[in-house]
Every structure is written in C-alpha cells, then in structure tokens.
Scaffold this active site. Structure first.
Site, PDB file in Angstrom:
ATOM      1  N   THR A   1      -3.567   8.190  86.816  1.00 51.84           N
ATOM      2  CA  THR A   1      -2.457   7.471  87.600  1.00 51.84           C
ATOM      3  C   THR A   1      -1.641   6.270  86.659  1.00 51.84           C
ATOM      4  OG1 THR A   1      -3.808   5.789  88.068  1.00 51.84           O
ATOM      5  CG2 THR A   1      -3.502   6.825  89.582  1.00 51.84           C
TER       6      THR A   1
ATOM      7  N   LYS B   1     -10.653   9.614  85.721  1.00 51.71           N
ATOM      8  CA  LYS B   1      -9.046   9.405  85.383  1.00 51.71           C
ATOM      9  C   LYS B   1      -9.585   7.820  85.351  1.00 51.71           C
ATOM     10  CE  LYS B   1      -6.999   7.324  87.384  1.00 51.71           C
ATOM     11  NZ  LYS B   1      -6.630   5.973  88.113  1.00 51.71           N
TER      12      LYS B   1
ATOM     13  N   THR C   1     -15.119   2.067  88.575  1.00 49.38           N
ATOM     14  CA  THR C   1     -14.104   1.445  88.554  1.00 49.38           C
ATOM     15  C   THR C   1     -13.209   2.789  88.374  1.00 49.38           C
ATOM     16  OG1 THR C   1     -15.627   0.230  87.264  1.00 49.38           O
ATOM     17  CG2 THR C   1     -13.018   0.207  86.003  1.00 49.38           C
TER      18      THR C   1
ATOM     19  N   GLU D   1      -5.892  -0.198  79.959  1.00 45.35           N
ATOM     20  CA  GLU D   1      -4.562  -0.533  79.505  1.00 45.35           C
ATOM     21  C   GLU D   1      -4.430  -1.713  78.556  1.00 45.35           C
ATOM     22  OE1 GLU D   1      -3.888  -0.334  84.382  1.00 45.35           O
ATOM     23  OE2 GLU D   1      -4.954  -1.765  83.604  1.00 45.35           O
TER      24      GLU D   1
ATOM     25  N   ASN E   1       0.458  -4.826  83.529  1.00 46.35           N
ATOM     26  CA  ASN E   1       0.361  -4.994  84.936  1.00 46.35           C
ATOM     27  C   ASN E   1       0.686  -6.525  85.467  1.00 46.35           C
ATOM     28  OD1 ASN E   1      -2.220  -3.673  85.725  1.00 46.35           O
ATOM     29  ND2 ASN E   1      -3.033  -4.576  84.037  1.00 46.35           N
TER      30      ASN E   1
ATOM     31  N   SER F   1       2.764  -2.370  89.552  1.00 44.42           N
ATOM     32  CA  SER F   1       2.415  -0.928  88.632  1.00 44.42           C
ATOM     33  C   SER F   1       1.670  -0.499  89.543  1.00 44.42           C
ATOM     34  CB  SER F   1       1.733  -1.909  87.878  1.00 44.42           C
ATOM     35  OG  SER F   1       0.495  -2.017  87.404  1.00 44.42           O
TER      36      SER F   1
END
Lengths: 409, 409
Positions: free
Chosen positions: A157, A183, A194, A281, A404, A409
């Site tokens: 993603t 992922k 997570t 991220e 974010n 997003s």
C-alpha cells in the site's frame, strides 16, 4: 507523486519456486489504478496453516474470518487485497469476506474455510468484493510457481519497496526452504505485528507445531518493532507448510529435530519485520534499542518499547541529536522498576551516561558520526537485574507528517 | 528565530495582587540570554501547601526535594528556573537543589524545607546553581505583589505565550481568589501533568484539604491532556493557601463549605491545562475527545487517551481529514472492552459512523467545515455502559518535528 523509495530499503532477495505453492497478482481496481492490488495463492492439498493476528479490539472482517478458519489447521488458498482493509464495515464486511473466500474456494476446489483472507488499506468502506471476485478466475488461471516478486509487490500500500526473505535449513538430512513476503509501513506497533506477512515452507509440520513456532517467532520479531505506536486492525502473519519436502516425520511436539528450523524461522521473521521498519513512513534511520539490567525480560521489553515509541526520542534521532536526556525520560515514563541513579546510556557503543550522571569527558566525535549514519544503536542498562530485550523503530520525520497529514492517505 | 506564537493562544488575564504573595523574575543567565529565567515567590507565614508531581520513574532533583519538603504542609517560598531541569544529575543535582533552597530560605528567613523548587529545561546537565543563588538577593529585594505577568513569563521555555488564570468565589460570605500560572508545551502527557503550574489562593485551608482538592483537580485537568504522550521528569503542580482572607473556619474535612471553591479550582486547573495544550509544540488545532458508553469511567479515559495519543489520528486532524477509521483503530488499540459493531463516531457533532458502520448519506459539508476550524470535537460512543471521559490534545504537525528535531531544543 509517490514518495521516494526509503533510504533504508534493502533489495528483494531472489525467491525461487517452493514445492506446493502457486501464486500470482492481478489488477482488480479495488482502489488503485494502474497497479496490481489482488494476490492469490494456491496451496497443495495437505498444507497445514498457522496464524497470529492483531490484538486490536476492532479487527477487520478478514481477521475474524481467518481466526475461525484456522481452527481446522489446514489451508488450500490465500486471497489478499490492497486498498481496502474491510474494517469497521459491519455485516456487509463479513459478507464480503465470505463471498471472496467462496469464490476462491470454487476455483481451487476446496471448502471456503480452507481459504485465508487478508485485506489492507482504507478503513470503514465496504470491500467492493464483486471487483475482487470478478478478477479471481483469470488470476487463478494464471497462477504459477515463480510469481513471488509479483505477489510481494501486489500486497503493497504505502510501502516504498517490496519485502521478502528466504532461508534454507535442514530437518534431519533434508534441506527445506522457508520463504515469505510482507507489507507494512505505517500503523505499525506490536500486539501484534501491524502488517501482513505470509510465510511458506515445504516442510511437513503438524498445524499445532506450526502455530507454536509462529507465536514464538512473532514475539521476538514483529512484536518488538514499532513505527508509530499505532496498532492496525488488520495485522496478520500466516505460516503455511506444504509438506512436500521428504524429511523424516516430525513428532507432534516438534522438539530437537526443529531446532535449526526454528532458528531460521525466527531469523526470517525478524528480517521481514525489520524490512517493515525500514519502510516506516518517513523513516530516514533504523534504530535498535537494547535494554539490559532490567528486573525481568518483560520489564526490559516495556522499557525498550517506551523508548522506541517516544516522539521526543524519535525526533531527536531525526535531528541526529544523541539526546540521552530524552532517553532517560522515556525509561522513566515506562512505569517499570528503574532507579534514576543506576541508569547508564550508550549511543553508538559510547557510554554517555553511567549510573545516573553524564560521563565527564566522553568522546563526542564517534557519537556525532554515529548519529549521522543510517543505523542508530541505543543501549540502556538499568543496573537492577538480568532482564534484557531489544526493540526496533525508526526516526520521526517530516515525511511521516507528509504521508499521514494529507487527505485519506 | 523563535517560533511564532501559537494560533491557539489566549490572552493572559489580568492577575491582580493576592494577599500574602510577593513575587518577581530576573535574568540569571542559567541558559538563555536576554530574557528572564528565574522566578521567586515569597509567601506569608502560615501559608499551607500541596503538590502533585510526575509519575515518571526518573524524576528531577527538584521533584525529590518538593516531595520531601511538602510533608510539613507549609511553604514560605518558591524558586523556579527555566533552561535547566536538573534531572539525571546524580548527587550534584541534589546538592544544587539544596543550595538553591538554602539561599532562598536565608533571604526569606525561613527553613530551607519551606522553600519549594521547580526546574525545567535541558536534562542531564547539572544546574549551575551559583548563577541562580548569585541572582537571588537582588531578585528577593525586588519582589512585589503585582509581578504576576513577569512570573508567568519567567518560567517559559519553548512556550510561545504566557499562561495564567484567575477565579473568584465565596467561602461563606467572603470572596476569595484563586489564581496561578503555568508553563508547558512539549513532553506533555499525563501521569501526571507534564509541566509546571503554580496556583495561589488567599483562602485559609489546612494542608490536607489543599492536597485532596489538588489531586482531584489535577485528575480532571492536567491528567486528561496530552501533547505528545511523553511524560516529563519534572511535572509539578503546586497549590498554596496564604490564609489572608477572613472567611469562616474551614473544617479539616473540607466539605460543603468548599463546594464552590472546589468547582472554581477544578475549572482554573482545566483552564491552565488547556492553555498548555493550546501551546503544544507545533499545535494548529485544539482537539477535545469525548468518550461515552464505556464499561467504566477509567476505561473511557484510557480509550480517550489512546485516541488523543495516536499519531495517525493527530496527523489526520492536522490534514483536516475527519478520518474516523483511524479513530476506530485507536479505540481498538487501547485494549479496553469494545465491540466493533456497537461503536459510533461523531466529528463536529455529526455522527459519521453508528453501530459499527458508516452512516449512509451523512452530511459531509459541516464536517469538512468543522475540520478547517481551530477547535475539533470528536465523540465516540462505545455502546456498552455508562462510563464517560474527556481528553484534550492537539494535532501533530511539521512544527512539532521542527521544534524537536533540531539540536538540543
């Protein structure tokens, strides 16, 4: 414009065919355009399965589905989609999951309960399962044994690079393979892991052995990592054993015969978990936190995770500041037994503080150089006992806010 | 260049003299140049005192000092410095605290244990207490009864505006005043409050009553706020009663006579706590989170704080995105009793999700408009019981990274 590839990225290893596994990816248009977003895996009859899932109290429909389906300990297929997590979608979500499994089961020729599901993406929108089921027949017809990279890419993603790992070990005199893909990039905190992770082996292992191995492996890998302290509703790690390797029979309790296998599985799971952190991220630095001298290993882990989740520690690392004061703050906020005047802190192997005070005249140059690097090592000794633990995280940067703080997003 | 004043700033109210309190501020050069960084308060004989402190296990030397000193329930003075927290400084830190209290006590003519201390700023550097004690005589000579604004400004560190509040209420037929000032901007999470706050009243109250009132007031104010989930080592709230007001005697148990006083104190503490959140590092929006329908009020508070501390919720708010999926994620990660299919979520008073699913056709326009404002209201109903709680936080923006990712902010 997609974000640049993480500076911490590692190359995808070569993932060769694994006996008993056929897979593929397709563009079903579930959310994204112009990329694959649907992955299917077909497993040979007799494949055993184990799973570990999020401890979030609001799990997605696919997590509910897998928890129930895994009671049989068998699997013949996996369907994974990106772009829609099918979470907080009520009865419609459960129906979408059931329809997806039924469609895949019809193609494979198995019971729906032998199909595992995983979805990741936006929360709160019902999965458009008609698009998914419409794409399945062609995808199923195209499955082959060397589409591992396509599968690793198809489940991404906000990931900036595909994540995979492979290990080869012996059971008895027979070589077996363990390999998988994962992922994850944000909403990353343990309890559990997570993200999505799918691991396959050609070993022949009872489902109960598989489950035990997986739980232990996840405890020392995914559950020791964090990107942002936010625990996803969809975290799923699945482990499948196709039983195609011709090794001696493994007893129901596993035991010594699996010692090497267990070590390799643990190592592979940690490898994949760290790839997720490397793709955290906005991450610019990978951070390892070793806590020693705690009253127990559980206490050490809670302290390590408090440091790993502290925004002030993570922003200091982003600023290349070896700010051990913030590290001590994070130790103290964990609420675990700690004596301020016994704590020692090292960064990059240099002990900056010992037993509650700064080390006068410590050499700052190597610390400054270490902080400028891509991998940062923090050590904390609490001076109380023999408990130890390790946690991994990344720094907190403007990139995290960019990713974010923009709409949906 | 100092950061701009928070867009959420509120003006400092007019803080008039309060009988029994003299105060002032000076530039001692402890860390900052060209600004005041040392505040002294002298309290009339007979003043009673109460305190609530950080639950961080690595508190600063001033917190240790106050905890011990408050056992007497009396105070004649307060010394507060900005720029150095005197935390993780070992024996030298304790000695610096003792020397500061002794110097102030000699000027006031009281015992050192009647002087309260608070320090905030860099951790891990010994407080240069000679600079502090050198500045005290002139500061003490300059104390007067209307230097409240100077005091509120003198305790600031990364704060962008001074914080104060005042309330006037009656005990019996006599009007009494409660007023105080606070500082705080980052390293803000409860357990307890994450900042320094000093509140004074001219009421005459036994120390035990004062302590009980303060603990209850902090529970509903500072301990319900968070900026970044990081719990400071120096959090201190002190409450002093000078006893100069001529109201009827308050019984040892407090009781009905203090009902109005208690409500005003609670309100004042919440006012100051929210000023701290309004000055949260990088804050652009003040966020109120109301959780209802939990199994207990404790459970409701843990859910509210999980939402308030979620980086993904806070970045979504920064991006003006009413992303209720992330709110549900945060509910689930709290680990409290929750049934995904009973949860309802409202933003700006508009229920976007009810009982586990999106409200089809809800009016998006007022939600979008609400998210663009400075104050964001989130409501979550868990649908399980009667427990309710409120938490306050701010959004997570690039400003937070700017402030905390630069060297030794």
């Amino acid at each position: 414009m997609p974000p640049a590839v993480s500076p911490l990225a590692v190359p995808l290893p070569s993932l060769a065919p694994l006996a008993g596994v056929r897979l593929g990816a397709a563009a079903a248009g579930i959310r994204y355009r112009g990329r694959t977003d649907l992955v299917m895996v077909e497993l040979t009859p007799g494949t055993t399965a184990a799973g570990v899932f999020t401890r979030n109290r609001c799990p997605g429909a696919p997590v509910d589905w897998c928890r129930a389906a895994l009671k049989g300990g068998k699997a013949r297929g996996v369907v994974i989609n990106a772009g829609n997590a099918n979470v907080f979608t009520g009865r419609a979500g459960a129906e979408a999951a059931k329809a997806s499994a039924e469609a895949a089961a019809a193609l494979i020729g198995c019971r729906p309960r032998e199909v595992m599901l995983a979805s990741t993406g936006v929360i709160g929108e019902v999965l458009p399962h008609e698009r998914l089921t419409a794409a399945l027949p062609a995808l199923h017809a195209s499955l082959h044994d060397d589409a591992w990279e396509a599968a690793a890419r198809g489940i991404m993603t906000t990931d900036t690079f595909p994540k995979g790992a492979v290990r080869r070990v012996r059971i008895g005199d027979t070589e077996v393979t363990i390999q998988g893909f994962a992922k994850g990039s944000g909403m990353i905190a343990p309890d559990m892991a997570t993200m999505l992770c799918f691991v396959f082996t050609d070993a022949k292992l009872p489902a109960a052995v598989l489950q035990s191995l997986l739980q232990k492996g996840v405890a020392g890998s995914f559950n020791c990592t964090t990107v942002d302290s936010d625990t996803s509703t969809s975290d799923t790690v699945l482990l499948f054993a196709t039983g195609q390797a011709k090794h001696p029979r493994v007893p129901p309790e596993g035991g010594r015969m699996l010692r090497e296998f267990k070590a390799a599985l643990d190592d592979l799971l940690l490898d994949l978990a760290l790839q997720v952190v490397r793709d955290g991220e906005g991450a610019q630095k990978l951070v390892r936190i070793d806590v020693t001298g705690a009253v127990s290993s559980g206490s050490a882990k809670r302290v390590a995770m408090a440091i790993a989740n502290s925004p002030l520690v993570k922003t200091a690392i982003a600023g290349e500041d070896a700010n051990w004061g913030r590290i001590v703050m994070a130790v103290g906020k964990a609420g675990e037994p700690a004596d301020r005047d016994l704590i020692s802190v090292a960064v990059g192997g240099v002990w900056m503080a010992r037993q509650g005070g700064v080390v006068e005249g410590y050499d700052e140059a190597p610390v400054v150089a270490h902080m400028k690097g891509r991998e940062v090592a923090i050590e904390v000794d609490l001076g109380l006992g023999r408990g130890r633990a390790t946690a991994w995280t990344c720094d907190l940067t403007h990139g995290y806010i960019d990713i974010n703080g923009s709409y949906r997003s």
